[in-house]
Design an enzyme around this catalytic site. Structure first.
Site, mmCIF file in Angstrom:
data_model
loop_
_atom_site.group_PDB
_atom_site.id
_atom_site.type_symbol
_atom_site.label_atom_id
_atom_site.label_comp_id
_atom_site.label_asym_id
_atom_site.label_seq_id
_atom_site.Cartn_x
_atom_site.Cartn_y
_atom_site.Cartn_z
ATOM 1 N N LYS A 142 7.012 -52.534 11.321
ATOM 2 C CA LYS A 142 7.908 -53.342 12.146
ATOM 3 C C LYS A 142 7.629 -53.021 13.611
ATOM 4 O O LYS A 142 7.796 -51.874 14.039
ATOM 5 C CB LYS A 142 9.370 -53.035 11.810
ATOM 6 C CG LYS A 142 10.352 -53.820 12.677
ATOM 7 C CD LYS A 142 11.801 -53.549 12.282
ATOM 8 C CE LYS A 142 12.334 -52.279 12.901
ATOM 9 N NZ LYS A 142 13.807 -52.154 12.742
ATOM 10 N N GLU A 190 18.416 -58.232 5.523
ATOM 11 C CA GLU A 190 18.407 -56.787 5.809
ATOM 12 C C GLU A 190 19.811 -56.388 6.257
ATOM 13 O O GLU A 190 20.280 -56.845 7.307
ATOM 14 C CB GLU A 190 17.381 -56.477 6.897
ATOM 15 C CG GLU A 190 17.357 -55.037 7.361
ATOM 16 C CD GLU A 190 16.479 -54.837 8.581
ATOM 17 O OE1 GLU A 190 16.803 -53.946 9.406
ATOM 18 O OE2 GLU A 190 15.475 -55.572 8.736
#
Length: 208
Positions: free
Chosen positions: A129, A40
């Site tokens: 998340k 990421e």
């Protein structure tokens, strides 16, 4: 991309935030050598999209590239054009979720409370998340999975070798890990072998 399948298979997403441009690809290659394939790249630096493009050009499908810390459609569009195949945000924004769905790119929104989780799921999120994980700990996720029994959650924020396994045991499908995988001292010393070994150790821990 089925982001849930990716998270469940990889277990670890390396969160690369504002790394020096001249060592960025070396760090990514070291992570790959250690078995961390999901990367990421955060968009809170002006060269975020450029770094994604460089990694995609250099490494192709060897790496699962996502764009993190996305706050705007413009950031998402730039990341998508650069080669990102998933988005991650630190918060819940249903307009961004709708845009990601329209573009066919999965998005993992940041949530913390049961209300935020319910809203994210209602607006089509495949996974969420939990952020910041350091604030709540594994027991919080375990409790959430009472009412949200099918919750697919990645935990990020304060996650490292010392607690990654505990979050997975509590029901997380993956963990997002930042600079503990690639300390500044290793980057400055260009000790990419140490980064690879650290990644390998973490992968062995979470997949074992």
């Amino acid at each position: 991309m089925n982001v849930v399948s990716m998270l469940e298979e990889e277990k670890v997403v390396a969160v690369l935030r504002r790394l020096p441009s001249d060592t960025f690809l070396d760090v990514v290659r070291a992570l790959l050598d250690g078995g961390v394939r999901a990367i990421e790249v955060t968009m809170d630096a002006p060269d975020g999209a450029e770094l994604i493009q460089r990694a995609r050009a250099a490494l192709g499908d060897r790496v699962l590239l996502g764009a993190g810390t996305v706050f705007t459609r413009e950031q998402m569009r730039a990341a998508k054009e650069a080669g990102a195949s998933f988005f991650v945000s630190p918060h819940l924004d249903v307009d961004l979720l709708a845009a990601a769905e329209a573009w066919g790119v999965p998005m993992v929104p940041g949530v913390l409370t049961p209300s935020e989780i319910a809203a994210a799921l209602r607006h089509g999120a495949q996974a969420v998340k939990i952020f910041p994980g350091s604030l709540v700990g594994p027991s919080y996720l375990r409790d959430l999975r009472g009412p949200f029994k099918d919750l697919k959650a990645m935990v990020t924020g304060g996650v490292g070798e010392e607690n990654a396994r505990a979050f997975l045991d509590a029901g997380a499908v993956a963990v997002g890990v930042g600079s503990s995988l690639f300390p500044k001292s290793d980057i400055e010393a260009r000790d990419f072998a140490s980064i690879a070994k650290r990644a390998e150790r973490l992968v062995r821990l979470v997949r074992g």
